[in-house]
Design a protein around this motif. Structure first.
Motif, mmCIF file in Angstrom:
data_model
loop_
_atom_site.group_PDB
_atom_site.id
_atom_site.type_symbol
_atom_site.label_atom_id
_atom_site.label_comp_id
_atom_site.label_asym_id
_atom_site.label_seq_id
_atom_site.Cartn_x
_atom_site.Cartn_y
_atom_site.Cartn_z
ATOM 1 N N MET A 179 14.587 -2.493 1.830
ATOM 2 C CA MET A 179 13.392 -2.648 1.032
ATOM 3 C C MET A 179 12.312 -1.756 1.614
ATOM 4 O O MET A 179 11.922 -1.916 2.764
ATOM 5 C CB MET A 179 12.925 -4.089 1.014
ATOM 6 N N ILE A 180 11.850 -0.794 0.842
ATOM 7 C CA ILE A 180 10.826 0.125 1.328
ATOM 8 C C ILE A 180 9.477 -0.263 0.748
ATOM 9 O O ILE A 180 9.389 -1.013 -0.224
ATOM 10 C CB ILE A 180 11.155 1.597 0.988
ATOM 11 N N GLY A 181 8.413 0.290 1.354
ATOM 12 C CA GLY A 181 7.072 -0.029 0.900
ATOM 13 C C GLY A 181 6.744 -1.479 1.208
ATOM 14 O O GLY A 181 7.425 -2.139 1.963
ATOM 15 N N ARG A 182 5.682 -1.963 0.630
ATOM 16 C CA ARG A 182 5.331 -3.351 0.878
ATOM 17 C C ARG A 182 4.457 -3.881 -0.233
ATOM 18 O O ARG A 182 3.953 -3.131 -1.080
ATOM 19 C CB ARG A 182 4.620 -3.486 2.206
ATOM 20 N N ASP A 185 4.183 -2.941 -4.013
ATOM 21 C CA ASP A 185 4.954 -1.704 -4.140
ATOM 22 C C ASP A 185 6.302 -1.759 -3.447
ATOM 23 O O ASP A 185 6.965 -0.741 -3.286
ATOM 24 C CB ASP A 185 4.145 -0.536 -3.586
ATOM 25 N N GLU A 187 10.060 -1.945 -2.857
ATOM 26 C CA GLU A 187 11.163 -1.541 -3.734
ATOM 27 C C GLU A 187 12.471 -1.629 -2.975
ATOM 28 O O GLU A 187 12.523 -1.337 -1.779
ATOM 29 C CB GLU A 187 10.982 -0.082 -4.195
ATOM 30 N N LEU A 192 17.337 7.418 0.515
ATOM 31 C CA LEU A 192 17.226 8.590 -0.360
ATOM 32 C C LEU A 192 18.176 8.508 -1.553
ATOM 33 O O LEU A 192 18.745 9.488 -2.001
ATOM 34 C CB LEU A 192 17.486 9.883 0.428
ATOM 35 N N MET B 1 -3.578 1.231 -1.949
ATOM 36 C CA MET B 1 -2.195 1.586 -1.625
ATOM 37 C C MET B 1 -1.410 1.896 -2.883
ATOM 38 O O MET B 1 -1.667 1.332 -3.921
ATOM 39 C CB MET B 1 -1.530 0.400 -0.930
ATOM 40 N N SER B 2 -0.498 2.755 -2.737
ATOM 41 C CA SER B 2 0.350 3.028 -3.899
ATOM 42 C C SER B 2 1.777 3.215 -3.427
ATOM 43 O O SER B 2 2.061 3.094 -2.249
ATOM 44 C CB SER B 2 -0.148 4.292 -4.614
ATOM 45 N N VAL B 3 2.645 3.497 -4.373
ATOM 46 C CA VAL B 3 4.050 3.686 -4.025
ATOM 47 C C VAL B 3 4.182 4.856 -3.060
ATOM 48 O O VAL B 3 3.634 5.927 -3.288
ATOM 49 C CB VAL B 3 4.871 3.964 -5.296
ATOM 50 N N ARG B 4 4.845 4.641 -1.959
ATOM 51 C CA ARG B 4 4.962 5.683 -0.948
ATOM 52 C C ARG B 4 6.352 6.309 -0.986
ATOM 53 O O ARG B 4 7.357 5.607 -0.938
ATOM 54 C CB ARG B 4 4.687 5.091 0.436
ATOM 55 N N ARG B 5 6.383 7.590 -1.083
ATOM 56 C CA ARG B 5 7.658 8.309 -1.125
ATOM 57 C C ARG B 5 7.628 9.413 -0.081
ATOM 58 O O ARG B 5 6.560 9.894 0.282
ATOM 59 C CB ARG B 5 7.851 8.954 -2.495
ATOM 60 N N LEU B 6 8.768 9.837 0.344
ATOM 61 C CA LEU B 6 8.833 10.980 1.240
ATOM 62 C C LEU B 6 8.416 12.232 0.459
ATOM 63 O O LEU B 6 8.591 12.300 -0.761
ATOM 64 C CB LEU B 6 10.243 11.167 1.777
ATOM 65 N N THR B 78 7.891 3.633 5.538
ATOM 66 C CA THR B 78 7.199 3.457 4.259
ATOM 67 C C THR B 78 6.322 2.214 4.269
ATOM 68 O O THR B 78 5.394 2.101 3.474
ATOM 69 C CB THR B 78 8.206 3.342 3.094
ATOM 70 N N PHE B 79 6.616 1.270 5.171
ATOM 71 C CA PHE B 79 5.843 0.026 5.205
ATOM 72 C C PHE B 79 4.442 0.276 5.740
ATOM 73 O O PHE B 79 3.462 -0.200 5.184
ATOM 74 C CB PHE B 79 6.565 -0.994 6.082
ATOM 75 N N TYR B 80 4.351 1.036 6.836
ATOM 76 C CA TYR B 80 3.063 1.229 7.492
ATOM 77 C C TYR B 80 2.356 2.439 6.924
ATOM 78 O O TYR B 80 2.860 3.558 7.000
ATOM 79 C CB TYR B 80 3.259 1.385 8.998
ATOM 80 N N THR B 81 1.138 2.207 6.398
ATOM 81 C CA THR B 81 0.406 3.315 5.775
ATOM 82 C C THR B 81 -0.106 4.292 6.824
ATOM 83 O O THR B 81 -0.560 5.370 6.487
ATOM 84 C CB THR B 81 -0.766 2.786 4.950
#
Lengths: 700, 221
Positions: A179-182, A185, A187, A192, B1-6, B78-81
């Motif tokens: 589970m990514i993000g928090r 958000d 997901e 990848l 905060m928003s969706v975080r992607r690489l 991705t959890f930590y901004t």
């Protein structure tokens, strides 16, 4: 133990439950149903969905019943037993609140959702939810993720229960989903968006309480209420996983697991799950006869005449080879016909495994004697020439489970592969097995010190030329480490074919003067009957007339001179004996395709043509005869385990002799392609293509 | 905060440099071998300090070194901004936008950022700045404030207004040294205009007695 029991009050009713129970288990013990999403009996407790809230009397707030234990409950001020309410207005309100929150972001797309009709969220929203939502805000939308050919995603529907994450991490042992993000958000995804490669990945579809992870091949195919459900047995490996086959009309549309604690708990492998795709493809639906090198459809009457003509020849030059997916009944009919005709060359071991059977051979010498559930009792396991991950994926999960929770030590003699748990690589070759007994330190000490040691021998090790000697060496080692005692039999053979143990129990092996598979392949035969046997080198039969009795147009049918179309395992009732020696009943889900007949009936019809009519006219009579001749088949769903272990002389099994110092090779090289049904499945082919590393493709 | 992607564009490879390796060694030394996954956040932070952001090869490198599945490190990153998943400018300006700062005029700072630097999260044309809005950093008594992250480290710059902030950005763009901490007459968060705590010797360390630090050989003061 009585001191571990505690009296608690559930909705005013006093019950006594073990201290270690969670409140949820205690409530179920009291007959209450607690709604839940994230909690699952076979996974760790996450406690994040909050649907299982209950009221603790005296506590200011409701508690998540899945995550709190009975021993942590506090009693009343005057020494009353602790009390919880699961039906009070507070609980009702709490559940409505949780449900309202869950539905803030869950799309109301049930009419187009594959989970519709069998959705936990749908059911529980109906039972425990409010009529409407008070949130006019926009719902969130989540990008769909790619997870490979099996798992389809609709991630907007995800409620972040993390069951899938915990399953792949804990049970499957290949942590690929996370589970990514928090927060809003958060997901669920793979790293990848790579495809999930675990052999058990399909189970996350069943685990998903909503329609976020769905079955790609089944997408938009059917609604659950349109399907007829048949509870039956799987034949993709020798475990005999309990499954439910769902069909609509003549088409099998999906396969789901059933719970059987002794066999598959509630998991099935991807091969089991997507074998149904192969049931509709490459099917043999009418008899064919080869004329001038080409197969021509013929009538059953002509086909039977042609077969009868060939089978009435010299019995010593006729052979019958059983396949991997045959039910006991069809093997019995084939064997009875062979006996009536005086054919001695019959063999069920198409891989050439040197396992003897028949009168005078202890059944324990080829069974998985520890039983599958017994793996959890073992404290040291030695794997010999076996890769359980591909040969029996669900059993491998069981080994992982005991490794994880019971600290069981695992050793491997064979290829060093990723088994999803740590093991000690004791050796690679047969000589390492033979020499292990004489060693003083290392894994042999672990085995000797173990109270319930276990040796799992794979058929890959036994199908070599020196297989009988390897069996002997393994039995010798089992005796040396005390794996066989009065109440424990740790000597276990892991088969890969569903029909193997049944065939061996039946004595479907060469009689006096008969040839085994290798003998039949050397050109000594005029006529060969392949009973669904496709895993053979078809070029080795020379000019023999090959009669193929089976369901799929695979290797056997390509070589065949005469094809007698039979039923696949979902199309006939049948008995299957799994690797433990557990006899299980498989039931018919749909009828055989086209003109195909049930396999036992083909042999019954042939016997009449040959003037040796078999003494049964229907399956019931056949079973009566079977149980009369072989009472062992009448013990349905019974795994013998350690029964008779005291009399079992494990030292003397196989044949004493020299062992070639060659490395062990597992019996299964491609998990997805072990039988004709699996080979006809597109999804499994896609999985196999995905798995094939570029360098392996180049090497082939 | 928003969706975080690489970030879409990723470097070919990642390797810790000499200085980072020393830090990695220090952090790994803190945890027992079988619990070394505990070092994942420091490792990501060291990688970010080195490169300015956390790249995908860095995630894989860290996962391999800590014997964790890739997905587990990806989850943390991705959890930590605080982990930048895309490259940032030389100076990362993190403007606090939480209530106290907002009441004291962080909106003005944000408009300055928008005018001078551009869109949030993007690198300015000259490559010198990236700005993002962040949640409360606990310096509410000196609101509005920013945190400036650059090669000198991470520093709070407080008691700002639009004018001072413009000046600060000018100085940074010109490569001048800037004063960290409150940009007003205050030394810390004392009330405005007080005369207490004005003795300079309080701040140069001369009043402190050397004390022995726990678990170390040396004394510091």
């Amino acid at each position: 133990m009585s001191e571990d029991l505690r009296k608690i009050i559930v909705d005013g009713e006093e019950i006594e439950v073990p201290n270690s129970y969670t409140l949820l288990q205690a409530a179920e013990e009291a007959g209450r149903e607690i709604p839940r999403f994230c909690y699952h009996e076979r996974l760790s407790v996450a406690g994040n969905c909050r649907m299982c809230l209950v009221e603790l009397v005296g506590a200011p707030k409701p508690a998540a019943s899945c995550a709190m234990q009975v021993k942590d409950m506090r009693g009343g001020p005057n020494g009353e037993p602790p009390a919880m309410n699961t039906l009070s207005p507070m609980v009702k309100k709490a559940r409505e609140g949780v449900m309202e929150f869950l539905l803030i972001n869950h799309p109301l797309d049930c009419p187009i959702c594959d989970q519709g009709g069998e959705c936990d969220l749908q059911d529980q929203a109906l039972a425990y939810g409010r009529t409407g939502s008070r949130f006019p805000e926009n719902k969130r939308a989540v990008e769909d993720k790619e997870m490979g050919p099996i798992i389809g995603t609709e991630m907007t529907r995800c409620i972040q229960c993390t069951r899938c994450v915990r399953f792949v991490t804990e049970v499957a042992g290949s942590p690929e989903i996370g589970m990514i993000g928090r927060g809003e958000d958060a997901e669920i995804t793979t790293y990848l968006e790579s495809a999930v490669e675990s052999e058990l990945s399909g189970n996350v579809i069943d685990l998903c309480p909503v329609g976020a992870l769905t079955s790609k091949p089944y997408a938009f195919n059917a609604r659950p209420w349109e399907l007829s459900k048949t509870e039956t047995i799987d034949v993709m490996d020798a475990l005999g996983s309990n499954i439910r086959v769902d069909n609509r009309g003549p088409a099998v549309l999906r396969i789901m697991p059933r719970v059987h604690e002794g066999v598959n708990e509630e998991w099935i492998s991807d091969k089991t799950r997507y074998a149904w795709e192969g049931l509709g493809k490459q099917r043999l639906d009418k008899p064919y006869l080869r004329e001038n090198g080409k197969l021509r459809p013929v009538s059953w009457s002509d086909a039977l005449s042609a077969a009868a003509e060939k089978l009435s020849g010299d019995a010593s030059r006729i052979g019958i080879i059983g396949g991997d997916l045959n039910s006991v009944e069809e093997l019995k009919a084939a064997k009875d016909l062979a006996e009536a005709l005086g054919i001695a060359s019959i063999d069920i071991r198409q891989d050439g495994a040197k396992i003897s059977a028949g009168p005078g051979v202890a059944r324990q010498s080829y069974l998985f004697n520890s039983t599958i559930a017994g793996i959890e009792d073992a404290d040291a396991i030695l794997l010999v020439g076996v890769n359980p991950r591909v040969e029996a994926a669900v059993l491998n999960a069981r080994i992982r489970k005991t490794w994880l929770h019971n600290d069981t030590k695992v050793g491997v003699i064979g290829e060093a592969i990723d088994l999803t748990y740590d093991y000690e690589h004791v050796g690679t070759s047969a000589a390492d097995l033979a020499g292990l007994k004489r060693k003083r330190s290392g894994f042999i000490k672990t085995l000797k010190d173990a109270e319930r040691p276990m040796i799992i021998v794979g058929t890959g090790a036994l199908s070599r030329a020196d297989g009988a000697q390897i069996l002997n060496a393994a039995g010798d080692l089992a005796a040396a480490i005390g794996a066989v005692k009065d109440d424990w039999n740790g000597f276990s053979v892991l088969h890969t074919a569903a029909s193997r143990v049944g065939g061996l129990d039946l004595g479907f092996v060469p009689g006096e003067g008969g040839h085994d598979v290798a003998g039949m392949q050397s050109g000594a035969m005029d006529t060969l009957v392949l009973l669904g046997a496709d895993e053979l080198d078809m070029s080795s039969f020379g000019d023999a007339f090959v009669i193929y009795v089976g369901s799929h147009g695979d290797n056997g049918a390509h070589r065949a001179d005469l094809i007698l179309p039979g039923a696949a395992w979902t199309e006939q009732d049948g008995l299957f004996v799994n690797t433990e020696g557990r006899v299980q009943l498989a039931y018919r889900s749909v009828f055989p395709k086209g003109e195909a007949k049930e396999n036992w009936a083909i042999f019954r019809a042939l016997s009449e043509r040959l003037g040796k009519t078999l003494p049964y006219d229907n399956l019931e009579q056949l079973r009566h005869k079977l149980f009369e001749d072989h009472p062992v088949f009448a013990g349905i769903d019974h795994a013998p385990g350690a029964e008779g272990a005291a009399q079992f002389d494990v030292k003397s099994i196989g044949q004493a002799g020299d062992i070639a110092d060659e490395p062990f090779v597992a019996a299964v090289s491609n998990f997805y392609f072990t039988n004709p049904i699996a080979r006809a499945s597109e999804t499994l082919a896609a999985c196999a293509a995905l798995r094939a590393e570029p360098e392996q493709v180049a090497a082939e | 905060m928003s969706v975080r992607r690489l970030a879409k564009e990723q470097p070919e490879s990642f390797a810790f440099n000499k200085k980072s390796e020393d830090e990695v060694k220090f952090w790994l030394g803190k945890y027992p071998e079988e619990k070394k996954a505990s070092a994942v956040i420091p490792m990501l932070w060291i990688a970010q300090k080195q490169e300015g952001w956390v790249s995908e090869p860095a995630i894989r490198d860290i996962a391999a070194r800590l014997e964790m599945p890739y997905i587990r490190v990806y989850e943390v990153a991705t959890f930590y901004t605080m982990f930048n998943l895309a490259p940032v400018g030389e100076n990362l300006v993190q403007v606090c936008g939480t209530t106290p700062c907002m009441l004291r005029g962080s909106g003005d700072l944000i408009s300055v950022c928008k005018n001078r630097i551009g869109k949030s999260g993007e690198i300015s044309e000259d490559g010198k700045f990236t700005w993002v809005e962040v949640e409360c950093m606990g310096a509410c008594a000196n609101a509005p404030m920013i945190q400036l992250a650059n090669k000198d480290g991470d520093h709070y710059i407080e008691d700002l207004d639009a004018e001072k902030f413009e000046q600060l950005l000018d100085d940074l763009a010109a490569g001048k040294d800037v004063k960290f901490g409150p940009q007003s007459e205050r030394n810390a968060s004392e009330p405005h205009g007080t005369k207490v705590l004005s003795d300079p010797s309080l701040y140069d360390g001369s009043k402190a007695k050397p004390i022995k630090l726990p678990n170390t050989e040396k004394a510091e003061g």
